[in-house]
Design an enzyme around this catalytic site. Structure first.
Site, short mmCIF file in Angstrom:
data_model
loop_
_atom_site.label_atom_id
_atom_site.label_comp_id
_atom_site.label_asym_id
_atom_site.label_seq_id
_atom_site.Cartn_x
_atom_site.Cartn_y
_atom_site.Cartn_z
N ALA A 122 0.85 -7.23 3.42
CA ALA A 122 -0.44 -6.68 3.87
C ALA A 122 -1.06 -5.72 2.86
O ALA A 122 -1.99 -6.10 2.15
CB ALA A 122 -0.33 -6.02 5.24
N GLU A 123 -0.59 -4.49 2.77
CA GLU A 123 -1.22 -3.53 1.86
C GLU A 123 -0.94 -3.80 0.38
O GLU A 123 -1.83 -3.60 -0.45
CB GLU A 123 -0.81 -2.10 2.23
CG GLU A 123 -1.48 -1.59 3.47
CD GLU A 123 -1.26 -0.10 3.69
OE1 GLU A 123 -0.88 0.60 2.73
OE2 GLU A 123 -1.44 0.36 4.83
N PRO A 124 0.28 -4.23 -0.01
CA PRO A 124 0.54 -4.41 -1.44
C PRO A 124 -0.48 -5.27 -2.18
O PRO A 124 -0.93 -4.89 -3.26
CB PRO A 124 1.94 -5.03 -1.45
CG PRO A 124 2.60 -4.44 -0.24
CD PRO A 124 1.51 -4.39 0.80
#
Length: 422
Positions: free
Chosen positions: A366-368
């Site tokens: 998700a964030e990476p």
């Protein structure tokens, strides 16, 4: 880095590649202070970079872009490739979970401390619990998150909650699996004695990763129901709680890093400032994903969200400190014409996460990949440089994000005297 590359007359990707960490190097303290490639902290970015650069034909496409730009005055293309190393501090999370098995029909009810926001956390938890118990997946129901059911859980965010919720649920599920072992089909004397080989202390990482490795250990659905009923008749508790909180290590705050590379090719209109993303490629090291399709969607979604951050979503304020672009008529999240015309996402294969804090060999999603959205910004910068060169301007320049149509148009230095008939 872009300025260094321009000053040296090199492509930015050349400078980035030269400056990639090498295995065995230690990151600065502010970045975690880990020795890359040691103590379970794997380092795959250099291999990802080399593989992607060849597969995506970066040099060939850059040459084709040069030809396109030479033939077009008001439309220009650009390309950029970026790496990401996203450190995960799993000790920042502490979550609880409960697992209940109902003797009447063998159904299982799970509640955990993470909040389902569309990221698939319930599905990951359900699959992990079914795997640990050896029960059918459709026997599971994941209940609504509640501080009454799973108290003292701290946060859903930072991409680590899915793994942490799975670990907490596995602690409970593995305990129940141990209690059910004597009732498993064909259980031997060791199982009758209640010994569950391979299950460590409930609060350890190894306990979270252990569990039943075969979903048919009870002889199918009927065997599962029979075992549950027999355990209930024997007075065995079919309810267990799990708690996830890894110890903090101030010297090594990051247990591992989700890593990847991304490449974006854009075409912009120098007159209007509009940007079209022709192609986006992403290659991520997600370890062994807890659920590959969910994590694929998380990578795609995180990348598209980042496009808004870098290209369209500008917050404007009045002199009186009031936001003046309320709503999507003026504030622009990515829409159908802002997403890539072609997008390809791949995961590094057969590379489980070796970190001692991993869950089933997975890595956070998700964030990476959001950091890779910046490749669209730098690809647009590449195209803007080509427009400015046609205007006879090759001096260094700065661009602010988000790179809205107004900023692109102004950066392209298009003036009325450029429109002359020849």
């Amino acid at each position: 880095l872009e300025a260094v590359a321009e000053k040296l007359g090199k492509h930015a990707e050349e400078v980035r590649e030269i400056n990639l960490y090498k295995a065995g190097q230690r990151t600065p303290a502010v970045c975690g202070g880990q020795v890359l490639g040691a103590d379970g902290f794997n380092w795959t970015v250099p291999a990802l970079w080399e593989s992607a650069k060849a597969k995506w034909e970066l040099d060939k496409r850059r040459a084709a872009i040069g030809d396109f730009n030479a033939k077009n005055r008001w439309r220009k293309r650009g390309i950029a490739m970026l790496p990401v190393k996203y450190g995960m501090s799993m000790s920042d999370y502490h979550l609880s979970a409960t697992v209940r098995i109902f003797a009447e029909d063998g159904s299982v009810h799970v509640v955990h401390g993470g909040v389902e926001l569309g990221q698939g956390i319930h599905t990951k938890v359900a699959q992990a619990v079914a795997h640990a118990l050896g029960c059918p997946l459709d026997a599971l129901t994941v209940g609504d998150t509640s501080t009454l059911e799973s108290p003292n859980s701290n946060v859903t965010g930072g991409s680590g909650t899915s793994e942490s919720s799975v670990r907490a649920a596995l602690v409970a599920a593995n305990e129940l699996s141990r209690r059910l072992e004597p009732f498993r089909k064909g259980a031997g004397a060791e199982a009758e004695a209640g010994v569950r080989a391979g299950v460590a202390d409930d609060d350890s990482a190894s306990a979270a990763n252990s569990g039943n490795s075969g979903v048919d250990g009870f002889g199918g659905v009927d065997g599962w129901k029979s075992a549950v009923a027999a355990a209930a008749d024997a007075g065995i508790s079919l309810h267990a709680a799990g708690w996830e909180q890894l110890p903090k290590d101030a010297a090594k705050p990051f247990g591992y890093a989700t890593q990847g590379v991304g490449c974006v090719e854009v075409e912009l209109d120098a007159l209007t400032g509009e940007i079209a993303i022709l192609r986006a490629d992403v290659l991520m090291d997600q370890g062994t994903p807890l659920n590959p399709l969910i994590d694929l969607g998380q990578v795609e979604g995180g990348f598209i969200m980042a496009l808004g951050y870098y290209l369209t979503e500008e917050v404007l304020w009045s002199k009186e400190n009031k936001q003046i672009n309320l709503g999507t008529w003026q504030y622009k999240p990515p829409a159908v014409h802002d997403i890539p015309i072609a997008m390809h996402v791949e995961f590094l294969a057969k590379t489980p996460n070796p970190s001692p804090v991993n869950v089933f060999g997975s890595k956070a999603s998700a964030e990476p990949p959001m950091a890779l959205g910046a490749a669209a910004f730098f690809a647009a910068r590449h195209a803007i440089r080509a427009v400015r060169a046609d205007c006879g301007v090759n001096s260094p320049f700065e661009l602010a994000a988000p790179l809205t149509v107004e900023r692109v148009q102004r950066a392209c230095l298009v003036t009325p005297d450029a429109f002359t008939l020849k």
